[in-house]
Design an enzyme around this catalytic site. Structure first.
Site, mmCIF file in Angstrom:
data_model
loop_
_atom_site.group_PDB
_atom_site.id
_atom_site.type_symbol
_atom_site.label_atom_id
_atom_site.label_comp_id
_atom_site.label_asym_id
_atom_site.label_seq_id
_atom_site.Cartn_x
_atom_site.Cartn_y
_atom_site.Cartn_z
ATOM 1 N N HIS A 125 -2.834 -10.669 0.313
ATOM 2 C CA HIS A 125 -3.469 -11.477 1.360
ATOM 3 C C HIS A 125 -2.394 -12.130 2.207
ATOM 4 C CE1 HIS A 125 -6.585 -13.883 3.221
ATOM 5 N NE2 HIS A 125 -5.786 -14.924 3.092
ATOM 6 N N ARG A 131 7.311 23.817 2.952
ATOM 7 C CA ARG A 131 8.164 23.428 1.820
ATOM 8 C C ARG A 131 7.752 24.181 0.552
ATOM 9 N NH1 ARG A 131 8.181 17.023 1.714
ATOM 10 N NH2 ARG A 131 9.334 17.440 -0.196
ATOM 11 N N VAL A 144 -5.909 11.369 10.433
ATOM 12 C CA VAL A 144 -6.062 10.183 11.278
ATOM 13 C C VAL A 144 -6.220 10.617 12.726
ATOM 14 C CG1 VAL A 144 -4.909 8.112 12.167
ATOM 15 C CG2 VAL A 144 -4.772 8.661 9.743
ATOM 16 N N LYS A 181 -15.507 2.594 4.492
ATOM 17 C CA LYS A 181 -16.549 3.141 3.623
ATOM 18 C C LYS A 181 -15.858 3.866 2.484
ATOM 19 C CE LYS A 181 -20.380 5.364 5.032
ATOM 20 N NZ LYS A 181 -21.262 6.456 5.555
#
Length: 148
Positions: free
Chosen positions: A130, A8, A33, A83
């Site tokens: 939550h 792009r 990932v 972490k």
């Protein structure tokens, strides 16, 4: 996705006129990932890379582990962990690492925060949603929001 982003920007550079003549993809803080079971997501520096770049005394690491609520009532209590690697006096988040259910989805949003240069205090100032696993990243101890 990196190839798509690079393509792009290349198209903008080639066909977008003078305003885009020097555009290039920024390869810093590209999230990644591993779609395993559980998924593992990372963005930014590892703890070792941060210590090498900024020095031991300038790096703080925050961690959290939890049982994802998806497994709250099951016999198998699969843990998740995160972490946060921070650098400098302002605790700028320079690395974020997540393993566990939903890590892949969580990382996309938190990668924007890392790319934007947010600090641990910025994360702490965000109100948690939550019950979600992502709330673990905005409630990591020690919690010290910058309130204004």
């Amino acid at each position: 996705p990196v190839a798509i982003a690079a393509a792009r920007i290349l198209m903008d550079r080639l066909f977008g006129g003078a305003a885009h003549a020097s555009d290039k993809l920024d390869y810093d803080n590209v999230p990644s990932v591993v779609f395993a079971h559980p998924p593992v997501g990372v963005v930014g520096l590892t703890e070792d890379e941060a210590r090498a770049r900024f020095g031991d005394g300038n790096v703080r690491v925050f961690t959290s582990s939890w049982v994802n609520l998806w497994h709250g009532v099951s016999e198998t209590k699969r843990k998740s962990a995160a972490k946060m690697v921070c650098a400098g006096d302002d605790n700028k988040v320079v690395g974020l690492h997540i393993v566990g259910q939903g890590a892949d989805e969580m990382l996309q949003g938190f990668a924007v925060a890392v790319k934007a240069g947010l600090t641990k205090a910025d994360f702490d100032a965000c109100v948690a949603i939550h019950p979600t696993a992502a709330e673990e990243l905005v409630t990591m101890a020690p919690w010290s929001p910058r309130l204004s």
